[in-house]
Design an enzyme around this catalytic site. Structure first.
Site, PDB file in Angstrom:
ATOM      1  CG  ASP A  29      -2.075   0.931   1.120  1.00  0.00           C
ATOM      2  OD1 ASP A  29      -2.346   1.406  -0.006  1.00  0.00           O
ATOM      3  OD2 ASP A  29      -2.720   1.208   2.148  1.00  0.00           O
ATOM      4  CG  HIS A  59       0.609   2.124  -9.243  1.00  0.00           C
ATOM      5  ND1 HIS A  59       0.283   1.717  -7.972  1.00  0.00           N
ATOM      6  CD2 HIS A  59      -0.445   2.872  -9.673  1.00  0.00           C
ATOM      7  CE1 HIS A  59      -0.920   2.185  -7.648  1.00  0.00           C
ATOM      8  NE2 HIS A  59      -1.371   2.893  -8.665  1.00  0.00           N
ATOM      9  CG  LEU A 102       9.740 -17.061  -3.965  1.00  0.00           C
ATOM     10  CD1 LEU A 102       9.436 -17.061  -2.458  1.00  0.00           C
ATOM     11  CD2 LEU A 102      10.281 -15.681  -4.359  1.00  0.00           C
TER      12      LEU A 102
HETATM   13  C1  FPP Z   1      -1.587   0.070  -3.668  1.00  0.00           C
HETATM   14  O1  FPP Z   1      -1.186   1.410  -3.565  1.00  0.00           O
HETATM   15  C2  FPP Z   1      -0.941  -0.588  -4.826  1.00  0.00           C
HETATM   16  C3  FPP Z   1      -1.593  -1.129  -5.891  1.00  0.00           C
HETATM   17  C4  FPP Z   1      -3.070  -1.096  -6.003  1.00  0.00           C
HETATM   18  C5  FPP Z   1      -0.879  -1.733  -7.036  1.00  0.00           C
HETATM   19  C6  FPP Z   1       0.428  -2.381  -6.704  1.00  0.00           C
HETATM   20  C7  FPP Z   1       1.021  -2.972  -7.927  1.00  0.00           C
HETATM   21  C8  FPP Z   1       2.350  -2.973  -8.217  1.00  0.00           C
HETATM   22  C9  FPP Z   1       3.374  -2.370  -7.348  1.00  0.00           C
HETATM   23  C10 FPP Z   1       2.832  -3.691  -9.423  1.00  0.00           C
HETATM   24  C11 FPP Z   1       3.227  -5.043  -8.945  1.00  0.00           C
HETATM   25  C12 FPP Z   1       3.777  -5.908  -9.974  1.00  0.00           C
HETATM   26  C13 FPP Z   1       3.888  -7.255  -9.819  1.00  0.00           C
HETATM   27  C14 FPP Z   1       4.460  -8.051 -10.920  1.00  0.00           C
HETATM   28  C15 FPP Z   1       3.433  -7.970  -8.616  1.00  0.00           C
HETATM   29  P1  FPP Z   1      -2.310   2.542  -3.646  1.00  0.00           P
HETATM   30  O2  FPP Z   1      -2.445   2.965  -5.059  1.00  0.00           O
HETATM   31  O3  FPP Z   1      -3.555   2.027  -3.014  1.00  0.00           O
HETATM   32  O4  FPP Z   1      -1.675   3.676  -2.806  1.00  0.00           O
HETATM   33  P2  FPP Z   1      -2.488   4.797  -1.990  1.00  0.00           P
HETATM   34  O5  FPP Z   1      -3.116   4.075  -0.822  1.00  0.00           O
HETATM   35  O6  FPP Z   1      -1.410   5.716  -1.577  1.00  0.00           O
HETATM   36  O7  FPP Z   1      -3.504   5.405  -2.903  1.00  0.00           O
END
Ligand code: FPP
Length: 255
Positions: A27, A44, A138
């Protein structure tokens, strides 16, 4: 609440008490970017580097299962630009990392619904799962269009169909048989669930599987999650007594 304020110095986790399975709610990507005046997608994108660091951390410390919450059933409610940006990022990351996963004996497993994902992403997931299915170092579980309630609802529906078709008797329904209908079949329950960005809630993640997990909430946004943070979470886990609902002092020896 935070477990991330102390430095671990030269400490290292006890290899005899490593969690078999670590699950992470990644998060804070959006806030990380917005704090810098950038588009949320940049958070992201940076988050992918934290994914690489964490996968490496699991390999280094001997964690055998890692589950990452990449896109929830609720995330479709985000802007079209963010949703399509995330789908593209997942596709490019999977494509770019597949060879390296395979070389490092990482098995990829994706949990969640597939019927709402772009078809080219589904094809890539299927290719990656088949290619890496015999890898053993893994298991990287990516939760994509995943929600714990949705997973349980799909499991109940499939189980009911098997009962109606006579493949299963009502009397055989129990915790073990229900678990076999979940997306996580053959994946052990998580020992440790980490959530970053100092938000303290479970957000529909592994609702069934995390019944007895230890939780560590960390005051760091996911793009900044380092190997040091991972180590702190492992040390916090190793400092806890897991009781699975019973009190060791009152345990009556069997036999
Ligand atoms: C939450 O932060 C994050 C996500 C919804 C997406 C996470 C995805 C990635 C990091 C890509 C991962 C790639 C692989 C291959 C696993 P948020 O957007 O909810 O943050 P906020 O709470 O600050 O709005």
């Amino acid at each position: 609440m935070s477990d991330s304020s102390t430095s671990t110095g030269t400490l290292s986790p006890d290899p005899a008490h490593m969690p078999l399975h670590v699950a992470i709610i990644m998060d804070g990507n959006g806030r990380w970017a917005q704090k810098r005046g950038w588009e949320r997608m940049r958070g992201h994108q940076k988050g992918v580097d934290a994914v690489r660091r964490t996968v490496q951390g699991c390999m280094d410390y001997g964690v055998r299962y890692l589950t990452l919450y990449a896109f929830s059933t609720e995330n479709w409610k985000r802007s079209t630009a963010e949703v399509s940006g995330l789908m593209l990022l997942l596709k490019t990351t999977l494509k770019a990392e597949l060879e390296s996963f395979h070389k490092n004996s990482i098995r990829l497993k994706v949990i969640g619904r597939r019927d709402r994902l772009p078809q080219d992403l589904v094809a890539l997931i299927e290719e990656a799962e088949i290619k890496t299915k015999d890898n053993t170092a893994l298991t990287l579980v990516v939760a994509l269009d995943y929600g714990g309630r949705d997973e349980i609802a799909r499991a109940v529906s499939n189980l009911a169909q098997d009962v109606l078709a006579g493949r299963m008797a009502c009397g055989d329904i129990g915790e073990a048989s229900i678990a076999r209908y979940l997306d996580t079949v053959e994946v052990p329950d998580p020992d440790l669930v980490i959530r970053t960005s100092d938000v303290v809630r479970v957000s529909n993640f592994l609702l069934w599987q995390a019944a007895y997990s230890e939780f560590v909430f960390m005051d760091v946004c996911w793009p900044d999650f380092s190997k040091e943070h991972f180590l702190q979470a492992l040390l916090s886990y190793q400092g806890r007594e897991r009781r699975f609902g019973h009190d060791k002092a009152q345990d009556v020896p069997h036999g």
